[in-house]
Design an enzyme around this catalytic site. Sequence first.
Site, short mmCIF file in Angstrom:
data_model
loop_
_atom_site.label_atom_id
_atom_site.label_comp_id
_atom_site.label_asym_id
_atom_site.label_seq_id
_atom_site.Cartn_x
_atom_site.Cartn_y
_atom_site.Cartn_z
N ILE A 216 0.84 -1.19 0.00
CA ILE A 216 0.00 0.00 0.00
C ILE A 216 0.88 1.24 0.00
O ILE A 216 2.00 1.23 0.51
CB ILE A 216 -0.96 -0.01 1.22
CG1 ILE A 216 -1.95 1.16 1.17
CG2 ILE A 216 -0.21 -0.07 2.53
CD1 ILE A 216 -3.08 1.08 2.22
N CYS A 217 0.37 2.31 -0.61
CA CYS A 217 1.01 3.63 -0.56
C CYS A 217 2.41 3.57 -1.16
O CYS A 217 2.62 3.03 -2.23
CB CYS A 217 1.00 4.11 0.90
SG CYS A 217 1.47 5.83 1.16
N GLY A 218 3.40 4.12 -0.48
CA GLY A 218 4.75 4.21 -1.01
C GLY A 218 5.40 2.88 -1.29
O GLY A 218 6.34 2.80 -2.11
#
Length: 199
Positions: free
Chosen positions: A102-104
């Site tokens: 998730i995300c970065g």
Amino acid sequence: MTVKTVHLAVYNTFADWETGHTTAFLTQNGYAVRTVAASLAPVTTMGGVRVQPDLALDDVRPEDSALLILTGASLWDTSDDLAPFARTARSFLDAGVPVAAICGATAGLAREGLLDTRAHTSAVSFYLAATGYKGGDHYRDADAVTDEDGLLITAGPTEPVALAREVFARLGVYEGEKLDAWYRLFHDSDASALEVLES
């Protein structure tokens, strides 16, 4: 009941809110969550929580795991410190063990070349494009995506509940109506979903 292990990667600036739903409901459904860091030294999350890792990254083997989870962190975009976690994700995928990012962490996987041929999502397409990866044609504008092989789960930074939904579907924690009800309850605050979950 045999306890199955999920490995949660932790590192300094780890975005601690991104896996709360996933890990909480996995542990309530027969899974043990073990934290994995570059070493056994404590790490501090973005929220200022100090975490004592259970395992060093070098000691994690795909055959001992049901899933590897990678969250966002400032370090994904500011250094190469977390590249070993992306390499570990490669070893999991090569062994047929699922990875959720998730995300970065999605940018870390993009730099490792793991998104070049798999359906995926992230914050926005140009965030991943900035990594120089070759998977732009496989980007999906969705809250969370499980790739065609059912091995790689990706989600944007605002979608921790969607990430959990995909993980639960992949591991068979919730299915069908119950999975949909769980998502409606925690994503949409739909209290009517409780009736399905409690049946």
